[in-house]
Enzyme design. Structure first.
Site, PDB file in Angstrom:
ATOM      1  N   THR A 128       0.811  -1.211   0.000  1.00  0.00           N
ATOM      2  CA  THR A 128       0.000   0.000   0.000  1.00  0.00           C
ATOM      3  C   THR A 128       0.846   1.264   0.000  1.00  0.00           C
ATOM      4  OG1 THR A 128      -1.479   1.310   1.416  1.00  0.00           O
ATOM      5  CG2 THR A 128      -0.130  -0.299   2.510  1.00  0.00           C
TER       6      THR A 128
ATOM      7  N   TYR B 292      -1.785   0.261  10.049  1.00  0.00           N
ATOM      8  CA  TYR B 292      -1.984  -0.479   8.797  1.00  0.00           C
ATOM      9  C   TYR B 292      -0.720  -0.409   7.929  1.00  0.00           C
ATOM     10  CZ  TYR B 292      -3.661  -1.250   4.032  1.00  0.00           C
ATOM     11  OH  TYR B 292      -3.795  -1.679   2.744  1.00  0.00           O
TER      12      TYR B 292
END
Ligand code: UDP
Length: 333
Positions: free
Chosen positions: A124, A148
């Site tokens: 990501t 995250y």
């Protein structure tokens, strides 16, 4: 078809999820067979339509090894199973580290045991962290701000170590904001709880929930809202198939941004949703969400150079139209 995967089997971990189901459909559309490994904690059995389902938890190494033994000839694995909601990660880090980091370690060890030595990993843009300059290049510092992002960066490091020590071939795809839905209307974004801007705004516009809360309107951007790079989920799926082709051509290790290179503010997204649906998106102003970065958009040169990738579905209007088409079908509108 853009790709030829004739008779190729691929294990897709997290194949019942949003991006995973689109990857599976594209593999099948191109002549291959996706074998979904998924515990169905977030994914949906109804989204596994293009090959068999092994219901297995990625953290359960013995069960994972047993599942690999049932598919002994498969060398290529796509890993998409993870906890993804940035805000939830801030309050439930234990779950994020366990699902993401321990889950990936378990998968790497099961792959090693099975002799599966090609991995496409879904990372990501959240691994980069807050920056003064855009667009982001792959070689830029990775200083993730959110739990995250930290879990995904830890996995990137594990994968690099397994490449160096054990010869794992890998392509890490750092997605920007996955969005949109397949044109068939069969699959789309169905998270529960839904935390992403576009589906929440569509729900609010359609009266399926109350007003959207815009998290922070005091960012240092032209309209005060965060800026993100929205990439159509089928472009993300295409990038996976390109990576598979490049493995055959000898590609062994790469980190690649998958975005469009263009950023849209949250308010611009709402404007496009109103233009496409003809409906107002009711919203209220809320505080900033923990873990959010001001602005993120990709430098796309490496994706083009290494994979030959340029987005072909990611015009913002097309993204919103396809997402709206999927949700209208689900909601019976
Ligand atoms: N966002 C928002 N309200 C919501 C959901 C998201 O204002 O209900 C904002 C969020 O703070 C971020 C942007 O929309 O600025 C994109 O968030 P999303 O969760 O869709 O993706 P992320 O960039 O976190 O992966």
């Amino acid at each position: 078809m853009e790709f030829n995967l004739k008779d190729q089997d691929v294990i897709v971990v997290g194949g019942a999820g949003y991006i995973g189901s689109h990857v599976c459909k594209m593999i099948a559309d191109c002549g291959g067979r996706p074998i979904t490994f998924d515990n169905l904690s977030c994914g949906h059995a109804h989204a596994v339509k293009w090959g068999p389902l092994e219901q297995v938890d990625v953290r359960d190494t013995p069960a994972l090894c047993a599942a690999f033994e049932r598919w002994p000839a498969i060398k290529t694995v796509v890993h998409l199973a993870s906890s993804i909601e940035v805000g939830i990660g801030e309050t439930q880090p234990a779950e994020f580290y366990e699902n993401n980091v321990l889950g990936a370690l378990s998968l790497l060890n099961a792959m090693r045991k099975a002799g599966a030595d090609r991995l496409i990993f879904s990372s990501t843009c959240a691994t980069y962290g807050e920056r003064d300059t855009m667009p982001i290049r792959e070689a830029d510092p990775q200083l993730p701000f959110s739990v995250y992002g930290k879990t995904k960066l830890a996995i990137e490091h594990m994968i690099q170590s397994y490449h160096k020590a054990y010869g794992l071939n890998y392509v890490t795809l750092r997605y920007f904001n996955a969005s949109g839905a397949d044109g068939s209307g069969e699959i789309g974004e169905e998270h529960d709880p839904e935390t992403h801007l576009i589906p929440i705004a569509l729900m609010a516009a359609a009266g399926k929930r109350g007003p959207l809360t815009l998290f922070g309107m005091d960012y240092d951007t032209p309209d005060g809202t965060c800026v993100r790079d929205y990439i159509h989920v089928n472009d993300i799926a295409r990038a996976h198939l390109m990576a598979m082709e490049k493995f055959s051509g000898g590609l062994a290790n790469a980190q690649i941004n998958i975005g469009t290179g263009k950023g849209y503010s949250n308010l611009e997204i709402l404007e496009m949703i109103e233009a496409v649906t003809g409906l107002k998106v009711p919203y209220t102003k809320g505080p900033r969400r923990d873990g959010d970065l001001t602005e993120l958009y990709a430098h796309c040169g490496h994706a083009k150079a290494v994979l030959g990738f340029t987005p072909t579905h990611s015009d913002l209007e097309n993204i919103i139209k396809s997402a709206w088409g999927f949700h209208k079908r689900v909601w019976g509108l």
